[in-house]
Design a protein around this motif. Structure first.
Motif, PDB file in Angstrom:
ATOM      1  N   PRO B 232       0.819  -1.220   0.000  1.00 33.40           N
ATOM      2  CA  PRO B 232       0.000   0.000   0.000  1.00 33.40           C
ATOM      3  C   PRO B 232       0.853   1.271   0.000  1.00 33.40           C
ATOM      4  O   PRO B 232       1.856   1.345   0.713  1.00 33.40           O
ATOM      5  N   TYR B 233       0.440   2.239  -0.805  1.00 35.22           N
ATOM      6  CA  TYR B 233       1.248   3.452  -0.969  1.00 35.22           C
ATOM      7  C   TYR B 233       1.321   4.291   0.303  1.00 35.22           C
ATOM      8  O   TYR B 233       2.234   5.084   0.495  1.00 35.22           O
ATOM      9  N   ASP B 234       0.328   4.118   1.207  1.00 32.62           N
ATOM     10  CA  ASP B 234       0.354   4.937   2.427  1.00 32.62           C
ATOM     11  C   ASP B 234       1.214   4.324   3.536  1.00 32.62           C
ATOM     12  O   ASP B 234       1.330   4.889   4.619  1.00 32.62           O
TER      13      ASP B 234
END
Lengths: 244, 635
Positions: B232-234
């Motif tokens: 996940p990018y976060d």
């Protein structure tokens, strides 16, 4: 050092030992200090890296013992009739007062030095924060100076040694315990309000604890000198006014 | 005449009284003035700079943008019930004042006394503070703090513990920093086979490792599965713990994550001793992570375990010939010389424990900066991982070279892939586009050991128990290093600089020190008795449970064996008590000696010395006086 000052200082300091008073006071100081350290200060159970147990009761012990040294400084001169003789010698009032005060202060330091081997011995038992201990000794030196100055001043106002001793204890007790903390609630005690800071600036215990915990400020040093200097000044004035 | 004299005396006394009053007023005003002018400026006269805030803390305090209100809940009964804790409470108060003095406009402190069964006690409980019982077990006492601000954010320190005195600044500063940035950064953890959290194995309690609690206290920790094809990018930082065999798609995800500027902390261990301790065997690492690491100029040797006699640990081991001190060359205790002190997150880290770590080879690559974090001395040796597992850690190759055990790699690199492995399946359209090279600087911290995370290597479990972060009593800085490394990787550089002042696992009381010293000669015997007792008690407990659950039938031999064990337990307990009694007796004798030496011995000596000095001085003076008189007589 002016010869007159030195002469009075030597005479006064040697006087403590000639009368035997010094040995008794030194002995009682050691006994009281270490009894308080070991039996009431929790020396063996608390974290004593700063010798907290030893310094916990030092003001109380000094309140009782230092007047025993200073009570005779002027009362004896008056009782023996040597005050007038002393004051007619080529010595200023200020020098005479400083000499007697200096002698009492030095004796107080000698008294305190009884605890130096204790510092050394404790360092073998546990790691110590020597810088913090040094700051605690510094405050004791200042307290001895302050108490000596007040004790000498009280002595200058009295001609009876016992009364001088009792009044000195009372004055020192007032200095240490009378504060305006009742005006603020415990919750406000560490508030940053100007009022609270004013109240705390007059609290002897706060200044003492600052030194003992290793946080020294100029205000703490000024506090002790602000007692010492006026007290000595009053002593000089008292001599001038009380002479026959 | 008498009246005139009396009048003069009265006048003099009157003037004296006025003068005394004036002097008293001068005392009052001088102190008020000095208190207001200099009251906040204090010099720190402590050996460990207890009241001096670190640069990191000062920065955090200066960054406060809304007023912070610190409510310290301290039961007044603490001074009576627990003098040592009260002593510590004064240190905490002074420490909080130091923070306030640093930024008086933005920090306000209030001390509250939660009286038993009172409103404030209820308030403290509602805030989430932990209570502890008074010595008689009658009342609940509190010693914790709630930090809040005008935005309605709040954080708590559930309980201040003297064992964490060295971490006090760290705890307070982190709490304030948490208020400055209330949004928690997300970090991910991919765990191999180590049971680091209850979620991993579905147990209900007591299964979270201490380092995880530390991270959860500061970050939003999310689990990452090795079945993911995209990280996940976060997720700001990813912790990869002992990944024995990474699936190809996850390896691709990891590669792309790093190229997109991701930050990864990799615990790559050739031999996880903790895993072996828990499951009886440790999983074999396939080493396929090296494919991803290659383009970043690093590789981990999973076939070798590193040892170093110069920084190895000695343990007391029970052998056939009794208690012996045994050297474990693969158990390393790193100190400042072997930990890079130039990195923000490892500055002042002076003690890290590792068990059978691996080594990292670093290659020079363009656009990549590699910095060793841990290294051995020049006396480092290696041993084959399988040999170590089967035959122990004594057969080392005679290499004598320096090994790198951990390294920080920063920069940009190319992908290990030519295209997305899922190209042509249709899934690639739902994924982020394939990156052949870095678009942002990535960070990779490789530590060739996973045992570094185990509680037993850095906290005192007996004292810390199952408690929260503020009850952890570290004796090495493994946890601190991991937390600070995560801080650094997530970009919180100022917090990464926060460290402990000192490691104080327990309260240092003099009686305890004397007791420990007196116990030392008896320690091997005491430990073996204790161990034997534990084994016997465990045996009895296990059999009792078996019998209670009707899992086995009771027969005479079992009953006899149980009886014999119980008798043995009694004997062992008696022996243990004998040792304890002996040590206690010696401790009491030493305490008595200390008291007598200080109260009687030394003062008597000093008094005697003073008396001798005075005596000699008087004699000398008398002699001089006699000489003068004689000279006068002669003349």
């Amino acid at each position: 050092m002016p010869i007159a000052f030195k002469t009075v200082f030597n005479k006064e300091f040697a006087g403590f030992f000639r009368s035997g008073n010094a040995y008794i006071v030194l002995g009682i100081y050691a006994l009281l200090s270490f009894a308080a350290t070991f039996y009431a200060g929790g020396y063996f159970s608390l974290d004593n890296t700063s010798l907290t147990s030893f310094f916990l009761y030092q003001p109380e012990i000094l309140i009782v013992l230092l007047p025993a040294i200073t009570m005779r400084s002027w009362t004896d001169e008056r009782r023996q009739g040597t005050l007038e003789y002393l004051l007619t010698q080529p010595i200023s009032y200020v020098s005479a007062v400083l000499a007697k005060f200096g002698a009492a202060w030095l004796f107080g330091l000698l008294m305190l030095s009884v605890s130096l081997p204790f510092w050394l011995l404790t360092s073998f038992l546990t790691p110590l924060d020597n810088l913090n201990i040094l700051s605690s000794y510094l405050v004791c030196i200042l307290i001895i100076g302050t108490f000596s100055a007040l004790g000498c001043t009280v002595s200058a106002f009295n001609s009876n040694t016992v009364i001088a001793y009792i009044i000195s204890i009372f004055v020192l007790w007032c200095l240490c315990n009378l504060n305006l903390d009742f005006l603020i609630t415990p919750a406000e005690n560490i508030s940053d309000d100007v009022f609270v800071r004013v109240i705390r600036s007059l609290n002897f215990n706060k200044h003492y604890q600052d030194f003992v915990s290793g946080q020294i400020g100029l205000d703490n040093v000024i506090y002790f000198f602000s007692v010492m200097i006026p007290a000595l000044w009053l002593n000089v004035i008292a001599l001038e006014f009380k002479k026959k | 005449m008498a009246n005139i004299a009396r009048s003069i005396r009265l006048k003099k006394n009157y003037i004296l009284a006025v003068f005394a009053i004036l002097l008293f007023l001068s005392f009052v005003f001088v102190n008020i003035g000095s208190g207001l002018l200099f009251g906040r400026k204090k010099a720190d006269f402590t050996g460990d700079a207890r009241y001096t805030l670190s640069e990191a803390s000062r920065q955090i305090v200066s960054e406060i943008n809304t007023p912070v209100y610190i409510r310290l809940y301290l039961s007044s009964a603490v001074s009576r019930e627990y003098p040592a804790l009260y002593q510590y409470s004064q240190t905490v108060l002074r420490r909080l004042e130091t923070y306030r003095n640093q930024n008086p406009e933005m920090i306000q402190i209030e001390v509250k006394d939660p009286e038993p069964y009172g409103k404030i006690a209820e308030e403290a409980k509602a805030q989430g503070l932990k209570s502890f019982l008074s010595t008689d077990g009658q009342f609940e006492l509190y010693f914790g703090a709630v930090f809040g601000n005008d935005n309605g954010d709040s954080r708590i320190i559930e309980q201040f513990s003297p064992g964490r005195a060295g971490y006090l600044e760290n705890d307070i500063s982190r709490t304030i920093a948490g208020l400055n940035n209330p949004l928690r950064t997300k970090i991910g953890i991919l765990n191999g086979n180590l049971p680091i959290s209850e979620k991993t194995y579905g147990q209900n309690k007591g299964n979270e490792w201490a380092f995880l609690k530390l991270l959860q206290n500061e970050y939003d920790v999310v689990p990452i599965s090795s079945r993911m094809v995209e990280i996940p990018y976060d997720v700001e930082t990813l912790l990869l713990i002992s990944p024995a065999n990474i699936p190809p798609l996850f390896a691709y995800a990891l590669d792309q994550y790093l190229l997109r500027g991701g930050r990864v902390i990799l615990f790559a261990d050739p031999y996880s001793e903790i895993e072996a301790e828990i499951y009886g065997t440790a999983s074999v690492n396939s080493g396929n992570i090296n494919k991803t690491l290659k383009n970043w100029g690093a590789s981990v040797d999973f076939n070798k375990v590193i040892g170093d006699p110069d920084i190895s640990e000695n343990i007391v081991a029970t052998t056939d010939k009794g208690q012996r001190l045994q050297n474990r060359p693969t158990w390393l205790n790193l100190n400042k010389q072997h930990i890079n002190q130039d990195l923000v997150f490892s500055k002042n880290i002076a003690s890290v424990r590792l068990k059978s770590p691996g080594s990292i080879e670093l290659q020079t690559k363009e656009h990549i900066k590699s910095t060793p974090l841990f290294s051995t001395t020049q006396n480092g040796n290696s041993i084959d991982t399988e040999t170590l597992k089967l035959f122990g850690d004594q057969n080392f190759a005679d290499e004598h070279r320096q090994y790198i055990i951990a390294a920080l790699i920063e920069g940009t690199a190319d992908s290990s892939y030519l295209h997305n492995p899922l190209d042509g399946t249709g899934f690639e359209e739902e994924m982020l586009p394939f990156l052949p090279t870095s678009i942002k600087e990535g960070k990779l911290l490789i530590i060739a050991d996973s045992d570094i995370l185990a509680d037993s290597l850095w906290i005192n479990e007996q004292i810390s128990g199952d408690g929260g972060v503020y009850e952890q009593i570290p004796y090495t800085q493994n946890g601190e290093l991991i937390l600070r490394a995560v801080d650094y990787m997530t970009g919180a550089g100022n917090i990464a600089g926060l460290g402990s002042k000192q490691l104080s696992p327990e309260l240092n009381s003099i009686s305890r020190e004397i007791y420990q010293r007196r116990l030392k000669p008896y320690l091997p015997e005491y430990e073996s008795v204790k161990k034997l007792l534990e084994e016997k008690e465990k045996f009895v407990k296990t059999w009792n449970e078996v019998i209670q659950n009707n899992e086995a039938k009771l027969n005479m031999s079992v009953v006899k064996k149980l009886e014999q064990t119980r008798r043995d337990i009694e004997k062992i307990k008696e022996k243990q008590k004998q040792i304890e009694y002996r040590v206690r007796k010696e401790t009491t004798a030493e305490i008595d000696a200390v008291i007598w030496i200080n109260m009687a011995g030394i003062p008597a000596l000093i008094l005697f010395a003073v008396w001798i000095f005075c005596f000699i001085r008087t004699k000398r003076r008398s002699r001089k006086v006699r000489e003068v008189i004689n000279e006068y007589k002669i003349s």
